[in-house]
Write a protein that holds these residues in place. Sequence first.
Motif: not given
Length: 191
Positions: A58-68, A97-102, A180-191
């Motif tokens: 339900p709360g899965r949101q794609p997430y990707n960031f890169s540090v340079q 806030a309220g999210k967990r990164l997988v 360095v790029a990190i990718s995955g998804y965010l879920i609700d931290a309450t689950n």
Amino acid sequence: MSSVVVIINSTNLGDFMRACVLLPIRVTIGALTVLGMFVAPLALAQVRPAYMKNVDEPGRQPYNFSVQFNVANCVANCSNFVFQNNEIVMDAPAVPAGKRLVVKWVSGQLPAIDGLNYVYIAKYNYDPMWSFGGPFYTRGLVGGAALQSFSSGAFFTVGPLEAPHLVVRLGSYSSVNGSVAISGYLIDATN
């Protein structure tokens, strides 16, 4: 009323005995088959699906960031940058806030001339959650220096408002920008 008379002689006695033995078996199998046609749908109708909740979906949101970065400083999306003794230490952006990164995948290009490198991602106490020691692949010359590339599957989580700490150890380094790029998804931290 009519009657059936069976005359048994010694030549057909064996056939008669076999027929008497097989008759109840055939009748029993036939009766079970007919009974099964009526009972099986009733039994199957009683099976109910198990209701489950997939806490990831339900709360899965794609997430990707890169540090340079380069060996002199942070170029983009990082903070608390330190470079000493061929080691870069920096923080990536904090999880909302309220999210967990997988985290499912980590890749990057390091400002290194050789493949004697090491990358790890740690929690706030610098306890490693993921590490990679190779193989690294030479990307080619960029600004006269080689970049060492890598790509690796991963599986770890980062809690709400936590910033992943990146540590990059370089063999021999160059002055070009790496990432360095990190990718995955965010879920609700309450689950």
